[in-house]
Motif scaffolding. Sequence first.
Motif, mmCIF file in Angstrom:
data_model
loop_
_atom_site.group_PDB
_atom_site.id
_atom_site.type_symbol
_atom_site.label_atom_id
_atom_site.label_comp_id
_atom_site.label_asym_id
_atom_site.label_seq_id
_atom_site.Cartn_x
_atom_site.Cartn_y
_atom_site.Cartn_z
ATOM 1 N N GLU A 102 0.604 -1.084 0.229
ATOM 2 C CA GLU A 102 0.152 0.287 0.036
ATOM 3 C C GLU A 102 0.984 1.362 -0.320
ATOM 4 O O GLU A 102 1.762 1.071 0.802
ATOM 5 C CB GLU A 102 -0.998 -0.126 1.678
ATOM 6 N N PRO A 103 0.894 2.166 -1.389
ATOM 7 C CA PRO A 103 1.413 3.486 -0.970
ATOM 8 C C PRO A 103 1.032 4.101 -0.018
ATOM 9 O O PRO A 103 0.272 4.370 0.765
ATOM 10 C CB PRO A 103 0.916 3.749 -2.339
ATOM 11 N N SER A 104 2.268 5.382 0.580
ATOM 12 C CA SER A 104 1.789 5.839 1.765
ATOM 13 C C SER A 104 1.293 7.140 1.074
ATOM 14 O O SER A 104 1.278 6.975 -0.308
ATOM 15 C CB SER A 104 3.766 6.635 2.299
ATOM 16 N N ALA A 105 0.846 8.137 2.379
ATOM 17 C CA ALA A 105 0.521 9.330 1.585
ATOM 18 C C ALA A 105 1.228 10.008 0.334
ATOM 19 O O ALA A 105 0.752 10.502 -0.539
ATOM 20 C CB ALA A 105 -0.104 10.157 2.813
ATOM 21 N N ARG A 106 3.103 10.042 0.797
ATOM 22 C CA ARG A 106 3.298 10.714 -0.118
ATOM 23 C C ARG A 106 3.552 10.711 -1.090
ATOM 24 O O ARG A 106 3.305 11.041 -2.217
ATOM 25 C CB ARG A 106 4.691 11.084 0.982
ATOM 26 N N GLU A 107 3.785 9.296 -1.103
ATOM 27 C CA GLU A 107 3.429 8.079 -2.415
ATOM 28 C C GLU A 107 2.239 8.221 -3.472
ATOM 29 O O GLU A 107 2.572 8.888 -4.719
ATOM 30 C CB GLU A 107 3.998 6.628 -2.469
ATOM 31 N N GLN A 108 1.041 8.141 -2.386
ATOM 32 C CA GLN A 108 0.055 8.126 -3.084
ATOM 33 C C GLN A 108 -0.569 9.696 -3.928
ATOM 34 O O GLN A 108 -0.460 10.199 -5.023
ATOM 35 C CB GLN A 108 -1.461 8.068 -2.264
ATOM 36 N N ALA A 109 0.307 10.172 -3.289
ATOM 37 C CA ALA A 109 0.234 12.197 -4.410
ATOM 38 C C ALA A 109 1.014 12.013 -4.852
ATOM 39 O O ALA A 109 0.531 13.247 -5.694
ATOM 40 C CB ALA A 109 1.218 12.979 -2.342
ATOM 41 N N LEU A 110 2.302 12.162 -4.998
ATOM 42 C CA LEU A 110 3.296 11.494 -6.231
ATOM 43 C C LEU A 110 2.099 10.967 -7.206
ATOM 44 O O LEU A 110 1.918 11.651 -8.167
ATOM 45 C CB LEU A 110 4.245 11.002 -6.087
ATOM 46 N N ARG A 111 1.544 9.875 -6.828
ATOM 47 C CA ARG A 111 1.501 9.366 -8.233
ATOM 48 C C ARG A 111 0.060 10.048 -9.222
ATOM 49 O O ARG A 111 0.453 10.282 -10.657
ATOM 50 C CB ARG A 111 0.614 7.345 -7.862
ATOM 51 N N THR A 112 -0.224 10.708 -7.538
ATOM 52 C CA THR A 112 -1.690 10.995 -8.604
ATOM 53 C C THR A 112 -1.520 12.335 -9.036
ATOM 54 O O THR A 112 -1.315 12.815 -10.367
ATOM 55 C CB THR A 112 -2.337 11.981 -6.974
ATOM 56 N N ALA A 113 -0.187 13.219 -8.298
ATOM 57 C CA ALA A 113 0.441 14.618 -9.773
ATOM 58 C C ALA A 113 0.664 14.132 -10.655
ATOM 59 O O ALA A 113 0.654 14.792 -11.988
ATOM 60 C CB ALA A 113 1.274 15.275 -8.515
ATOM 61 N N VAL A 114 1.915 13.236 -10.892
ATOM 62 C CA VAL A 114 2.443 12.913 -12.063
ATOM 63 C C VAL A 114 0.935 12.092 -13.565
ATOM 64 O O VAL A 114 1.735 12.772 -14.060
ATOM 65 C CB VAL A 114 3.108 11.355 -11.273
ATOM 66 N N ARG A 115 0.015 11.035 -12.430
ATOM 67 C CA ARG A 115 -0.950 11.112 -13.444
ATOM 68 C C ARG A 115 -1.556 12.201 -14.184
ATOM 69 O O ARG A 115 -2.284 12.711 -15.379
ATOM 70 C CB ARG A 115 -2.308 10.728 -12.545
ATOM 71 N N ASP A 116 -1.675 13.411 -12.814
ATOM 72 C CA ASP A 116 -2.358 14.657 -13.523
ATOM 73 C C ASP A 116 -1.629 15.519 -14.702
ATOM 74 O O ASP A 116 -2.367 15.819 -15.364
ATOM 75 C CB ASP A 116 -2.892 15.294 -12.306
ATOM 76 N N LEU A 117 -0.571 15.221 -14.392
ATOM 77 C CA LEU A 117 0.386 16.188 -15.640
ATOM 78 C C LEU A 117 0.176 15.454 -16.353
ATOM 79 O O LEU A 117 0.126 16.558 -17.853
ATOM 80 C CB LEU A 117 1.567 16.451 -14.944
ATOM 81 N N GLU A 118 0.717 14.385 -16.659
ATOM 82 C CA GLU A 118 0.389 13.627 -17.924
ATOM 83 C C GLU A 118 -0.892 13.842 -18.772
ATOM 84 O O GLU A 118 -0.715 14.162 -19.648
ATOM 85 C CB GLU A 118 0.789 11.745 -17.764
ATOM 86 N N ARG A 119 -1.826 12.998 -18.453
ATOM 87 C CA ARG A 119 -2.788 14.094 -18.540
ATOM 88 C C ARG A 119 -3.330 15.165 -18.990
ATOM 89 O O ARG A 119 -4.272 15.399 -20.699
ATOM 90 C CB ARG A 119 -3.806 13.485 -17.520
ATOM 91 N N HIS A 120 -2.506 16.719 -18.130
ATOM 92 C CA HIS A 120 -2.779 17.275 -19.027
ATOM 93 C C HIS A 120 -1.899 17.460 -20.019
ATOM 94 O O HIS A 120 -2.356 18.576 -21.558
ATOM 95 C CB HIS A 120 -2.364 18.311 -17.861
ATOM 96 N N VAL A 121 -0.994 16.888 -20.000
ATOM 97 C CA VAL A 121 -0.343 16.806 -21.958
ATOM 98 C C VAL A 121 -1.120 16.410 -22.589
ATOM 99 O O VAL A 121 -0.747 16.438 -23.368
ATOM 100 C CB VAL A 121 1.171 16.704 -21.432
ATOM 101 N N ALA A 122 -1.344 15.060 -22.489
ATOM 102 C CA ALA A 122 -2.751 14.397 -23.009
ATOM 103 C C ALA A 122 -3.546 15.103 -23.744
ATOM 104 O O ALA A 122 -3.658 15.068 -25.283
ATOM 105 C CB ALA A 122 -2.588 13.165 -22.793
ATOM 106 N N SER A 123 -3.744 15.915 -23.079
ATOM 107 C CA SER A 123 -5.450 17.172 -23.204
ATOM 108 C C SER A 123 -4.709 17.924 -24.239
ATOM 109 O O SER A 123 -5.605 18.633 -25.404
ATOM 110 C CB SER A 123 -5.736 17.728 -22.503
#
Length: 187
Positions: free
Chosen positions: A9-30
């Motif tokens: 299970e990812p820590s809160a910090r790891e989960q925050a990084l995963r979410t940020a990277v996914r969001d940045l990738e989706r932003h660029v994908a748009s």
Amino acid sequence: MSEEQTTAEPSAREQALRTAVRDLERHVASLGWDGQVFVFALVRTAEALETTPELARELPEEAVRTAAVEPEHLTGIQQEGLPDSDTLEELLGQLAWPDSVDGAAVVVERMVVPPEAESGMPKEPAAAVEYLMNHPDRQDVRMATGVLRTGESWCALRSRSHDFDDAVAGSPDAVPGLVEALRATLA
């Protein structure tokens, strides 16, 4: 391939990084394919709002609400006016971040071919590029990679041939060279 490839299970910090990277990738994908290299500073949203309250007007309301209950929540700040460079390695080698930046992320597109495709590749650079561009097994891939000063990393990969948000793969070390190059910018 599932985005969540790790079993712990990812820590809160790891989960925050995963979410940020996914969001940045989706932003660029748009923005579509065949884009530029994007570089982002990653900052803890709650801390940024504490030191710069007016930032709340620039962030999505959801980010402000999330930061109030999740102190590890990260905001990516796109970097403008990057130094001139011929390669991604050269660009990253010129970057350094102030202590107020918690991490860094980069989103870049690359062309990949299977290793066996390189055996027939011409030696002359222009001919090699043409060979690779026209190779039948060529895949275009967008890689979003983020690292934190505390050591965590996350990579999200999207292929042009499977250009759907639910087809984005992820792992902490999918692009190890890029992870290390980003870590060096934080040293």
